[in-house]
Write an enzyme that holds these catalytic residues in place. Structure first.
Site, PDB file in Angstrom:
ATOM      1  N   LYS A  32      -6.675 -31.806  -6.430  1.00  0.00           N
ATOM      2  CA  LYS A  32      -7.220 -32.481  -5.431  1.00  0.00           C
ATOM      3  C   LYS A  32      -7.809 -33.947  -5.825  1.00  0.00           C
ATOM      4  O   LYS A  32      -7.659 -34.246  -6.804  1.00  0.00           O
ATOM      5  CB  LYS A  32      -8.386 -31.503  -5.055  1.00  0.00           C
ATOM      6  CG  LYS A  32      -9.254 -31.659  -6.441  1.00  0.00           C
ATOM      7  CD  LYS A  32     -10.379 -30.406  -6.258  1.00  0.00           C
ATOM      8  CE  LYS A  32     -11.560 -30.307  -7.393  1.00  0.00           C
ATOM      9  NZ  LYS A  32     -12.384 -29.311  -7.263  1.00  0.00           N
ATOM     10  N   TYR A  58     -23.861 -62.826  -6.968  1.00  0.00           N
ATOM     11  CA  TYR A  58     -24.752 -62.595  -5.720  1.00  0.00           C
ATOM     12  C   TYR A  58     -26.113 -62.296  -6.406  1.00  0.00           C
ATOM     13  O   TYR A  58     -26.440 -61.617  -7.465  1.00  0.00           O
ATOM     14  CB  TYR A  58     -24.104 -61.215  -5.216  1.00  0.00           C
ATOM     15  CG  TYR A  58     -23.189 -61.385  -4.153  1.00  0.00           C
ATOM     16  CD1 TYR A  58     -23.182 -62.462  -3.036  1.00  0.00           C
ATOM     17  CD2 TYR A  58     -22.015 -60.860  -4.316  1.00  0.00           C
ATOM     18  CE1 TYR A  58     -22.273 -62.356  -2.018  1.00  0.00           C
ATOM     19  CE2 TYR A  58     -21.025 -60.925  -3.076  1.00  0.00           C
ATOM     20  CZ  TYR A  58     -21.117 -61.740  -2.414  1.00  0.00           C
ATOM     21  OH  TYR A  58     -19.953 -61.885  -1.630  1.00  0.00           O
TER      22      TYR A  58
HETATM   23  C1  LIG Z   1     -12.156 -28.477  -8.830  1.00  0.00           C
HETATM   24  C2  LIG Z   1     -11.969 -27.340  -8.911  1.00  0.00           C
HETATM   25  C3  LIG Z   1     -11.370 -26.655 -10.210  1.00  0.00           C
HETATM   26  C4  LIG Z   1     -11.069 -27.681 -11.241  1.00  0.00           C
HETATM   27  O1  LIG Z   1     -12.287 -27.829 -11.879  1.00  0.00           O
HETATM   28  P1  LIG Z   1     -12.281 -28.662 -13.343  1.00  0.00           P
HETATM   29  O2  LIG Z   1     -13.598 -28.682 -13.630  1.00  0.00           O
HETATM   30  O3  LIG Z   1     -11.743 -29.949 -13.056  1.00  0.00           O
HETATM   31  O4  LIG Z   1     -11.217 -28.050 -14.381  1.00  0.00           O
HETATM   32  C5  LIG Z   1     -11.301 -25.404 -10.140  1.00  0.00           C
HETATM   33  N1  LIG Z   1     -11.312 -24.391  -9.083  1.00  0.00           N
HETATM   34  C6  LIG Z   1     -11.885 -24.970  -7.764  1.00  0.00           C
HETATM   35  C7  LIG Z   1     -12.357 -24.114  -6.932  1.00  0.00           C
HETATM   36  C8  LIG Z   1     -12.313 -26.448  -7.786  1.00  0.00           C
HETATM   37  O5  LIG Z   1     -12.907 -26.874  -6.828  1.00  0.00           O
END
Ligand SMILES: *Cc1c(COP(=O)(O)O)cnc(C)c1O
Length: 390
Positions: A46, A273
């Protein structure tokens, strides 16, 4: 394809780039494999594969042996399909009713988090004359989406009776598997396994069970079950400073740019800035063509360090949207010299974890902040490796 005015996508005109080490990525897949035993691996990709570039990273992960991909949103799943990825893809997030037809159209697996959602999925599949692939989401204590664990039988029952949905899996998510204290993780696991007793009790086949994110892969072997869903550890970063580092990981991402301007200034000369920094003595300043508009956090103003010519130097003044300044003291640097924001240079190293700590956030946010304006350059990896992508 990089977002540049050039047609040839092998040329990057921006000196600022993210470098993705695909050999390190493959080594981290092997590290997950060494802990996960016979469990399947769903790589979590993701948010642009945690900033590493969704498509190229996903293809390399699949080439390295992961079985499935997990994304947060429908759009990410569609992007993978349009890029020719045929592996199973689960959209982990919640769904809005009118999205369902797109899941079927693109053969994406759907998270069913309530009886009502399952009914909507079934109705859409019926209307389209197709079948939906669903994973049932149980809330064992994260409090985000999913039917409560003590109520899960209602959703299991509805799924068993649904005419147009195939249950591919059942999953839940840990709230603190990265922590040193295992107690809440163990309670969540117990709730999950307790709810799953529904299947043997009703003579139904057990769907694929998955709950382990990186924290659990690293420190909870009992939670591996049928499939693991690591994200951050695949990118070579531990989920938390507290977590037990039960396997070595290799950082995959570097964030680099080049010196675009050099000047010598007198004591008292103010920078940036609001003039939040003034030279305490005569010194030399270089300007880098990168800023918070690229995802280099403004919170690093007067706080972050940068590597130039193998040495560490402080950011001077406020980070602008597209530029920032670095105080190199009495040293020399030339236009075009490489500057490293994240990664190695000579014997020095700036880690994602270090930046997270300095600005009071977690490594996940530091990685995902780096936005698509920054081209990604791939090194190593399988035969079709190399090249750029945003
Ligand atoms: C983001 C996520 C993961 C992975 O988590 P990590 O801590 O990056 O290993 C796994 N399952 C779900 C449902 C997630 O949202």
């Amino acid at each position: 394809m990089i977002q540049s005015v050039f047609e040839d996508d092998t040329i990057s005109v921006r000196p600022t780039m993210v470098e993705v080490d695909l050999d390190a990525l493959r080594a981290n897949v092997a590290a997950v494999r060494s802990l996960a035993g016979s469990a399947r691996i769903m790589a979590t990709v993701k948010a642009n594969a945690y900033g590493h570039g969704l498509i190229r990273t996903s293809k390399e992960l699949l080439a390295a042996g992961v079985h499935e991909l997990g994304v947060a949103f429908l759009e990410e799943g569609i992007a993978l399909r349009r890029a020719g990825v045929t592996a199973p893809v689960l959209v982990l997030g919640g769904i809005i009713g009118n999205q369902i037809s797109h899941f079927l159209e693109y053969d994406l697996q759907i998270t069913a988090s309530s009886v009502h959602k399952l009914q909507q999925i079934d109705a859409t599949a019926a209307a389209m004359g197709g079948r939906a692939k669903v994973h049932i989401k149980i809330d064992t204590g994260m409090g985000r989406i999913g039917v409560r664990h003590d109520n899960a039988w209602r959703l299991f029952d509805a799924a068993a009776g649904s005419a147009y949905s195939d249950v591919c899996g059942v999953f839940s998510h840990f709230a603190s598997s990265h922590a040193a204290d295992p107690s809440f993780t163990l309670l969540q696991l117990e709730r999950f396994l307790g709810a799953l007793e529904f299947f043997p009790q009703h003579g139904l086949p057990m769907p694929l069970r998955h709950i382990a994110n990186s924290g659990a892969v690293l420190q909870h072997p009992d939670a591996l079950l049928d499939m693991v869903r690591p994200g951050i550890m695949l990118y070579g970063v531990y989920p938390d400073a507290e977590v037990r580092k039960t396997v070595p990981l290799r950082p995959v991402l570097s964030f680099k740019t080049r010196v675009v301007y050099f000047k010598a200034v007198r004591a008292g000369f103010a920078i940036g800035y609001d003039h939040t920094w003034a030279a305490p003595a005569d010194t030399r300043i270089v300007t880098l063509p990168v800023g918070y508009g690229d995802g280099y956090s403004r919170a690093l103003s007067n706080r972050g360090d940068v590597l130039v010519n193998g040495r560490r130097y402080p950011i001077a003044g406020m980070i602008s949207m597209d530029q920032c300044m670095v105080d190199i003291g009495g040293d020399a640097a030339y236009n075009g010299d490489e500057a490293v924001l994240i990664g190695r240079q000579g014997g020095e190293h700036i880690s994602v974890e270090e930046i997270a700590e300095r600005i009071g956030t977690i490594p996940y946010e530091v990685l995902t902040m780096i936005n698509t304006r920054v081209p990604r350059k791939y090194t190593g990896g399988s035969a079709d490796g190399g090249g750029f992508e945003t």
